[in-house]
Write an enzyme that holds these catalytic residues in place. Structure first.
Site, PDB file in Angstrom:
ATOM      1  N   LYS A  25     -53.306   7.116  34.281  1.00 52.36           N
ATOM      2  CA  LYS A  25     -52.336   6.553  33.344  1.00 52.36           C
ATOM      3  C   LYS A  25     -51.124   6.016  34.098  1.00 52.36           C
ATOM      4  CE  LYS A  25     -49.174   8.948  31.385  1.00 52.36           C
ATOM      5  NZ  LYS A  25     -48.364   9.894  30.614  1.00 52.36           N
ATOM      6  N   GLY A  95     -43.786   7.808  27.365  1.00 48.40           N
ATOM      7  CA  GLY A  95     -42.596   7.742  28.192  1.00 48.40           C
ATOM      8  C   GLY A  95     -42.581   6.536  29.105  1.00 48.40           C
ATOM      9  N   SER A 170     -38.266  11.030  37.029  1.00 44.64           N
ATOM     10  CA  SER A 170     -38.397  10.015  38.083  1.00 44.64           C
ATOM     11  C   SER A 170     -38.708   8.646  37.494  1.00 44.64           C
ATOM     12  CB  SER A 170     -39.493  10.417  39.079  1.00 44.64           C
ATOM     13  OG  SER A 170     -40.767  10.432  38.450  1.00 44.64           O
ATOM     14  N   GLU A 312     -46.406  17.892  35.780  1.00 43.45           N
ATOM     15  CA  GLU A 312     -47.363  17.603  34.708  1.00 43.45           C
ATOM     16  C   GLU A 312     -48.610  18.486  34.790  1.00 43.45           C
ATOM     17  OE1 GLU A 312     -49.526  13.737  36.766  1.00 43.45           O
ATOM     18  OE2 GLU A 312     -47.793  13.465  35.485  1.00 43.45           O
TER      19      GLU A 312
END
EC number: 2.5.1.19
Length: 423
Positions: A25, A95, A170, A312
C-alpha cells in the site's frame, strides 16, 4: 462468516503453506502520486487493489489526472489541473490520501474540499497544513487542523524552506518531499520536535523519488528536493511486507512452515524487520530469491521490543506475544494513538478481553501471557486489528473477529487467503 463477525479458524495442525500477498500500500500510493506528477504516463505494475489505493486514484482523478486498468497493472497519466470550478476529494480513512494529495490541489486553480470518514477527522494533519501554508498554499480549515478543509489553488506552489514537526507521522514529511519536485523552488524541510516514527517509510519516499528522476538530498534532519521533471514509464510494486505480517507470524503461533512468495531480497519496507524479529523470538527464518520461509520452533520467547520504526506491525506482534513463554514489553509506539483508531487502547482492551493481561504504558504495551478464551474481538474499523484477531484464532477457538470487511483497506482477499493457508 456470520452476521458482522468472522470466526477466525483454528489451525488444524502444523502449517505447510505458500502465500502470496498483494502489492505494498505504501509503495502503491507513493508511486501513484509521483506518476501523476510525471511528464508522461507511468505503467504501475502489480499495484495494490484495495480501498486505500482506489481512494488515491479517485483523488488524482478529482485533481485532474486520469488512469486506466491494464490487466493487473494500472496506467497513470499526468495531472492536467484545468478549470476553476470547485471539486472535492473523498479521503475515506486513508492517511496517505489525506496527507499526500493536498499539496497537489495547490498546483491547480480551483478550490478542492477534502473530507472522509469520521475516523479521518480524528487523525493528525495540522503540522502538514501549516507547513503547506508556509510554502505558499492557500488552505482553509476553520482552525480544526483536520478534515474537512479546503485548498484553494492558485496555479502552483512556490515552495522553499519550511520547518516541520513530523513527530506524529512520517507521512507529513513524505507529503512535502513527494510534491517538492513540482514546487517552483522545490522544497527544503527542516525537522523540528521529536524524530518522526517509521524511518523506513522516509527511506521509501526518497527511493521512489530517485526512481522517478528527482534528486532528493538529506543532511541529518534537513531534506532538500529541487524542482524536477519526473518520469518513470514502468514501475513494479513490491509485495506488502506489513500485510504479510500475520502470515509470517502464523508459523510461530501454530507451528509448521509458511513461505511468502516474492519477498524482496533488498527493500526499504519496514515489514522486512519481521525477519530479524522472528529470529529474536526463537523461530527459524531463511530468505532466498524465491521468497521468505519461516518455520515455527514450538515456543515463542518473551521479549522487549522498540517498534518506533515499524509501528504498523504492533497489532500482529502484540497478538503473537500473547502466546510467548513470558512477559513482553512493546515500546516506542505512542504515535499509534493517532492511527486508524487508538491502537494501544484497542489492543489493551481486546487482548485483555480474551484473557491476556495487557496494559497500556506511556509509549506502548506491557503483555503478560495468560490462558486465552473465545469471544468477540472488536476491530474499531482498523484493518490491522482484523489481522491480529486472525493470529489469535490460530490457537484459540471461538475468536469472533468483528467487521472483517475492514481488512479491505489493504487486503480485500485476506480472509480467503488466511483460510487457504490453513488448508
Amino acid at each position: 462468516m456470520a452476521g458482522n463477525t468472522w470466526t477466525a479458524p483454528v489451525a488444524p495442525g502444523p502449517l505447510d503453506a505458500n502465500v502470496r500477498v498483494p502489492g505494498s500500500k505504501s509503495i502503491t500510493n507513493r508511486a501513484y502520486v509521483l506518476a501523476a506528477l510525471s511528464a508522461q504516463p507511468t505503467l504501475v505494475r502489480a499495484p495494490l487493489d484495495s480501498r486505500d489505493a482506489r481512494l488515491m486514484l479517485g483523488a488524482l482523478s478529482a485533481l485532474g489526472g486520469s488512469w486506466e486498468q491494464a490487466g493487473e497493472n494500472v496506467l497513470v497519466r499526468p495531472l492536467v489541473p484545468e478549470g476553476t470550478e470547485p471539486t472535492s476529494v473523498a479521503l475515506g480513512n486513508a492517511g496517505t490520501v489525506a496527507r499526500f494529495t493536498p499539496a497537489l490541489a495547490g498546483l491547480g486553480s480551483r478550490p478542492v474540499t477534502f473530507d472522509g470518514d469520521e475516523a479521518i477527522r480524528r487523525r493528525p494533519i495540522a503540522p502538514l497544513l501549516n507547513a503547506l501554508r508556509d510554502l505558499g498554499a492557500d488552505i482553509e480549515d476553520e482552525g480544526r487542523g483536520a478534515p474537512p478543509f479546503t485548498v484553494r489553488g492558485h496555479g502552483g506552489i512556490d515552495g522553499g524552506k519550511v520547518d516541520l514537526d513530523s513527530s506524529a507521522s512520517s507521512q507529513f514529511l513524505s507529503a512535502l518531499l513527494l510534491a517538492g519536485p513540482s514546487f517552483s523552488s522545490g522544497v527544503t524541510v527542516r525537522l523540528i520536535g521529536d524524530a518522526p516514527p517509521s524511518e523506513p517509510h522516509i527511506a521509501m519516499t526518497l527511493d521512489l523519488l530517485r526512481r522517478f528522476g528527482a534528486a532528493p538530498e538529506r543532511a541529518g534532519t534537513e531534506f532538500h528536493v529541487p524542482p524536477a521533471q519526473l518520469a518513470c514509464p514502468d514501475y513494479t510494486v513490491e509485495p506488502d511486507l506489513s500485510t504479510a505480517a500475520p502470515f509470517v507470524v502464523a508459523a510461530a503461533a501454530a507451528g509448521g512452515t509458511v513461505r511468502i512468495d516474492g519477498w524482496p531480497e533488498r527493500t526499504t519496507q519496514p515489514g522486512d524487520w519481521l525477519r530479524s524479529l522472528l529470529v529474536e523470538l526463537g523461530q527459524r527464518v531463511s530468505l532466498d530469491a524465491g521468497g521468505l520461509t519461516v518455520t515455527g520452533a514450538g515456543t515463542i520467547s518473551g521479549t522487549r521490543l522498540d517498534l518506533h520504526e515499524v509501528g504498523e506491525l504492533t497489532p500482529v506482534i502484540a497478538a503473537l506475544l500473547c502466546f510467548a513463554d513470558g512477559p513482553s514489553v512493546i515500546s516506542g509506539v505512542a504515535h499509534l494513538r493517532g492511527h486508524e483508531t487508538d491502537r494501544l487502547a484497542a489492543l489493551a482492551t481486546e487482548l485483555s478481553g480474551l484473557g491476556a493481561q495487557v496494559r497500556e504504558t506511556g509509549d506502548g504495551l506491557a503483555i503478560t501471557p495468560a490462558p486465552l478464551h473465545g469471544g468477540v474481538f472488536h476491530t474499531y474499523d482498523d484493518h490491522r486489528l482484523v489481522m491480529a484477531g486472525a493470529v489469535l484464532g490460530l490457537r484459540v477457538p471461538g475468536v469472533e473477529v468483528e467487521n472483517p470487511a475492514t481488512v479491505g483497506k489493504t487486503f480485500p482477499g485476506f480472509v480467503d487467503a488466511w483460510q487457504s493457508m490453513l488448508g
